[in-house]
Design a protein around this motif. Sequence first.
Motif, PDB file in Angstrom:
ATOM      1  N   MET A   1      40.473 -31.419 -40.093  1.00 14.38           N
ATOM      2  CA  MET A   1      40.078 -30.045 -39.757  1.00 14.38           C
ATOM      3  C   MET A   1      41.106 -29.412 -38.809  1.00 14.38           C
ATOM      4  O   MET A   1      41.499 -28.257 -38.996  1.00 14.38           O
ATOM      5  N   VAL A   2      41.530 -30.185 -37.814  1.00 12.85           N
ATOM      6  CA  VAL A   2      42.502 -29.658 -36.850  1.00 12.85           C
ATOM      7  C   VAL A   2      43.826 -29.368 -37.557  1.00 12.85           C
ATOM      8  O   VAL A   2      44.447 -28.317 -37.340  1.00 12.85           O
ATOM      9  N   GLN A   3      44.262 -30.289 -38.428  1.00 11.62           N
ATOM     10  CA  GLN A   3      45.524 -30.088 -39.142  1.00 11.62           C
ATOM     11  C   GLN A   3      45.448 -28.833 -40.014  1.00 11.62           C
ATOM     12  O   GLN A   3      46.411 -28.058 -40.075  1.00 11.62           O
ATOM     13  N   ALA A   4      44.300 -28.621 -40.658  1.00 11.52           N
ATOM     14  CA  ALA A   4      44.147 -27.423 -41.504  1.00 11.52           C
ATOM     15  C   ALA A   4      44.287 -26.157 -40.671  1.00 11.52           C
ATOM     16  O   ALA A   4      44.884 -25.166 -41.102  1.00 11.52           O
ATOM     17  N   MET A   5      43.750 -26.192 -39.442  1.00 12.37           N
ATOM     18  CA  MET A   5      43.871 -25.023 -38.559  1.00 12.37           C
ATOM     19  C   MET A   5      45.319 -24.826 -38.126  1.00 12.37           C
ATOM     20  O   MET A   5      45.829 -23.700 -38.130  1.00 12.37           O
ATOM     21  N   ILE A   6      45.972 -25.933 -37.755  1.00 15.21           N
ATOM     22  CA  ILE A   6      47.376 -25.855 -37.333  1.00 15.21           C
ATOM     23  C   ILE A   6      48.227 -25.283 -38.468  1.00 15.21           C
ATOM     24  O   ILE A   6      49.031 -24.363 -38.257  1.00 15.21           O
ATOM     25  N   ASP A   7      48.023 -25.809 -39.679  1.00 14.45           N
ATOM     26  CA  ASP A   7      48.791 -25.351 -40.842  1.00 14.45           C
ATOM     27  C   ASP A   7      48.580 -23.862 -41.093  1.00 14.45           C
ATOM     28  O   ASP A   7      49.434 -23.190 -41.662  1.00 14.45           O
ATOM     29  N   ASP A   8      47.427 -23.375 -40.675  1.00 13.61           N
ATOM     30  CA  ASP A   8      47.077 -21.978 -40.902  1.00 13.61           C
ATOM     31  C   ASP A   8      47.498 -21.086 -39.724  1.00 13.61           C
ATOM     32  O   ASP A   8      47.185 -19.896 -39.702  1.00 13.61           O
ATOM     33  N   GLY A   9      48.141 -21.699 -38.719  1.00 11.22           N
ATOM     34  CA  GLY A   9      48.636 -20.909 -37.597  1.00 11.22           C
ATOM     35  C   GLY A   9      47.676 -20.750 -36.430  1.00 11.22           C
ATOM     36  O   GLY A   9      47.953 -19.997 -35.494  1.00 11.22           O
ATOM     37  N   VAL A  10      46.538 -21.454 -36.461  1.00 14.88           N
ATOM     38  CA  VAL A  10      45.631 -21.409 -35.310  1.00 14.88           C
ATOM     39  C   VAL A  10      46.317 -22.144 -34.153  1.00 14.88           C
ATOM     40  O   VAL A  10      46.784 -23.274 -34.334  1.00 14.88           O
ATOM     41  N   PRO A  11      46.418 -21.523 -32.968  1.00 14.03           N
ATOM     42  CA  PRO A  11      47.224 -22.106 -31.884  1.00 14.03           C
ATOM     43  C   PRO A  11      46.535 -23.258 -31.139  1.00 14.03           C
ATOM     44  O   PRO A  11      46.295 -23.177 -29.943  1.00 14.03           O
ATOM     45  N   ILE A  12      46.216 -24.332 -31.848  1.00 12.91           N
ATOM     46  CA  ILE A  12      45.744 -25.544 -31.157  1.00 12.91           C
ATOM     47  C   ILE A  12      46.618 -26.712 -31.594  1.00 12.91           C
ATOM     48  O   ILE A  12      47.400 -26.599 -32.537  1.00 12.91           O
ATOM     49  N   THR A  13      46.463 -27.829 -30.885  1.00 11.75           N
ATOM     50  CA  THR A  13      47.222 -29.037 -31.217  1.00 11.75           C
ATOM     51  C   THR A  13      46.258 -30.220 -31.216  1.00 11.75           C
ATOM     52  O   THR A  13      45.156 -30.143 -30.649  1.00 11.75           O
ATOM     53  N   HIS A  14      46.684 -31.296 -31.844  1.00 13.18           N
ATOM     54  CA  HIS A  14      45.865 -32.513 -31.814  1.00 13.18           C
ATOM     55  C   HIS A  14      45.701 -33.003 -30.376  1.00 13.18           C
ATOM     56  O   HIS A  14      44.644 -33.508 -30.002  1.00 13.18           O
ATOM     57  N   GLU A  15      46.753 -32.818 -29.567  1.00 13.98           N
ATOM     58  CA  GLU A  15      46.705 -33.271 -28.173  1.00 13.98           C
ATOM     59  C   GLU A  15      45.648 -32.500 -27.390  1.00 13.98           C
ATOM     60  O   GLU A  15      44.906 -33.063 -26.589  1.00 13.98           O
ATOM     61  N   LEU A  16      45.594 -31.185 -27.638  1.00 17.16           N
ATOM     62  CA  LEU A  16      44.613 -30.360 -26.928  1.00 17.16           C
ATOM     63  C   LEU A  16      43.185 -30.799 -27.287  1.00 17.16           C
ATOM     64  O   LEU A  16      42.318 -30.876 -26.414  1.00 17.16           O
ATOM     65  N   VAL A  17      42.966 -31.095 -28.544  1.00 14.34           N
ATOM     66  CA  VAL A  17      41.626 -31.570 -28.952  1.00 14.34           C
ATOM     67  C   VAL A  17      41.334 -32.896 -28.266  1.00 14.34           C
ATOM     68  O   VAL A  17      40.238 -33.101 -27.718  1.00 14.34           O
ATOM     69  N   ALA A  18      42.343 -33.787 -28.253  1.00 12.75           N
ATOM     70  CA  ALA A  18      42.146 -35.109 -27.630  1.00 12.75           C
ATOM     71  C   ALA A  18      41.766 -34.971 -26.156  1.00 12.75           C
ATOM     72  O   ALA A  18      40.960 -35.749 -25.633  1.00 12.75           O
TER      73      ALA A  18
ATOM     74  N   ALA B   1      30.647 -19.471 -30.600  1.00 10.04           N
ATOM     75  CA  ALA B   1      31.554 -18.603 -31.371  1.00 10.04           C
ATOM     76  C   ALA B   1      32.399 -19.442 -32.320  1.00 10.04           C
ATOM     77  O   ALA B   1      32.650 -19.048 -33.463  1.00 10.04           O
ATOM     78  N   ALA B   2      32.832 -20.611 -31.849  1.00 10.12           N
ATOM     79  CA  ALA B   2      33.648 -21.485 -32.702  1.00 10.12           C
ATOM     80  C   ALA B   2      32.852 -21.935 -33.919  1.00 10.12           C
ATOM     81  O   ALA B   2      33.371 -21.983 -35.039  1.00 10.12           O
ATOM     82  N   PHE B   3      31.563 -22.275 -33.698  1.00  9.13           N
ATOM     83  CA  PHE B   3      30.730 -22.721 -34.811  1.00  9.13           C
ATOM     84  C   PHE B   3      30.469 -21.598 -35.809  1.00  9.13           C
ATOM     85  O   PHE B   3      30.291 -21.844 -36.997  1.00  9.13           O
ATOM     86  N   ALA B   4      30.480 -20.364 -35.307  1.00 11.06           N
ATOM     87  CA  ALA B   4      30.223 -19.223 -36.206  1.00 11.06           C
ATOM     88  C   ALA B   4      31.467 -18.861 -37.003  1.00 11.06           C
ATOM     89  O   ALA B   4      31.374 -18.185 -38.024  1.00 11.06           O
ATOM     90  N   THR B   5      32.637 -19.330 -36.559  1.00  7.68           N
ATOM     91  CA  THR B   5      33.879 -18.937 -37.244  1.00  7.68           C
ATOM     92  C   THR B   5      34.619 -20.160 -37.786  1.00  7.68           C
ATOM     93  O   THR B   5      34.326 -20.634 -38.879  1.00  7.68           O
ATOM     94  N   HIS B   6      35.547 -20.704 -36.975  1.00  2.00           N
ATOM     95  CA  HIS B   6      36.440 -21.766 -37.433  1.00  2.00           C
ATOM     96  C   HIS B   6      35.738 -23.040 -37.879  1.00  2.00           C
ATOM     97  O   HIS B   6      36.267 -23.806 -38.675  1.00  2.00           O
ATOM     98  N   LEU B   7      34.567 -23.315 -37.332  1.00  2.00           N
ATOM     99  CA  LEU B   7      33.916 -24.601 -37.609  1.00  2.00           C
ATOM    100  C   LEU B   7      32.767 -24.491 -38.606  1.00  2.00           C
ATOM    101  O   LEU B   7      32.118 -25.483 -38.923  1.00  2.00           O
ATOM    102  N   SER B   8      32.552 -23.294 -39.100  1.00  2.00           N
ATOM    103  CA  SER B   8      31.431 -23.084 -40.012  1.00  2.00           C
ATOM    104  C   SER B   8      31.590 -23.914 -41.290  1.00  2.00           C
ATOM    105  O   SER B   8      32.689 -24.029 -41.831  1.00  2.00           O
TER     106      SER B   8
END
Length: 285
Positions: free
Chosen positions: A104-121, A151-158
């Motif tokens: 899920m995180v990689q899909a967001m990164i590939d799509d230009g969402v400004p997060i990283t695996h490190e930030l999630v960790a 808000a995250a659950f209503a958008t990116h995580l839905s």
Amino acid sequence: MIDLHTHSSASDGTDSPADLVRRAADAGINILAITDHDTFAGWNEAADAAATASIDLMRGIEISTRHEGISIHLLGYLLDPDNPELRGELDKVRASREQRLHKMVQAMIDDGVPITHELVAQHITGDAPTMGRPHIADALVTAGVVTSRDAAFATHLSPTGPYYVSHYSIDVFDALRLVLAAGGVPVMAHPLAAKRGRVVDEQVIRDLAGAGLAGIEVHHHDHTPEQTHRAAQLAAELDLLPTGSSDYHGTGKVNVLAEHTTAPAVCREIVRAATGVPMLTNFAR
Ligand code: AMP
Ligand code: ZN
Ligand code: FE
Ligand code: FE
């Protein structure tokens, strides 16, 4: 007061198990269940804190299961954490959750969402906890992409959004058998909470009752008054124990400790039915 459904940083709650127990004692709870998603990892720390805080601890779990494509959360109380088959299944769910989080995180990164695996960790604070979408939500908040977990659950995580990936889970009837085999007491969490997603037919609850389900959560934050009423009717009709709990997640959700509670008589029945591990009694009576 008795609160039988709470989460710590062993899964997607924000309090450490010890802080969860101390906060519960401060809130006037005398019997607390710790029910992290798919793990027993918080039990020992919670048990130590419970002894100090003079609060009774019901050791439990909330297992991510499914039935005919619908997600069902099955609470298990006072079950043997060393049951090999149960452990194997939980290991599989957690491993699958980890892979799914990464995808899920990689899909967001590939799509230009400004997060990283490190930030999630960085937002996975517990000691080898069960990973879930709330951990991605927290990273999205820190990155300034959204303002809250909600808000995250209503958008990116839905589940209907572009980044959603599902994880492995066992059928609820198999999970029920495993909880019973481990000497635990199975209770279906938030059974009618349609705001969370699709819920199963009442017939499935009837069939689960026939297969050994001990109770259903009647009073829960995500139940409307009508759903609470219907759940109470179902519990009476099917001779299921009616529980009420907060589903507290620390600052991760608006749910507050003891916002719903379980009657002492219901709690006693759960303790009586269990043969896995004992309730830890510390409360000074
Ligand atoms: P997952 O198990 O990884 O699919 O994530 C679902 C979990 O996220 C649920 O068990 C809840 O504890 C939590 N959750 C679901 N919706 C929300 C929300 N709107 N805000 C905060 N946490 C949520
Ligand atoms: Zn959760
Ligand atoms: Fe749940
Ligand atoms: Fe929960």
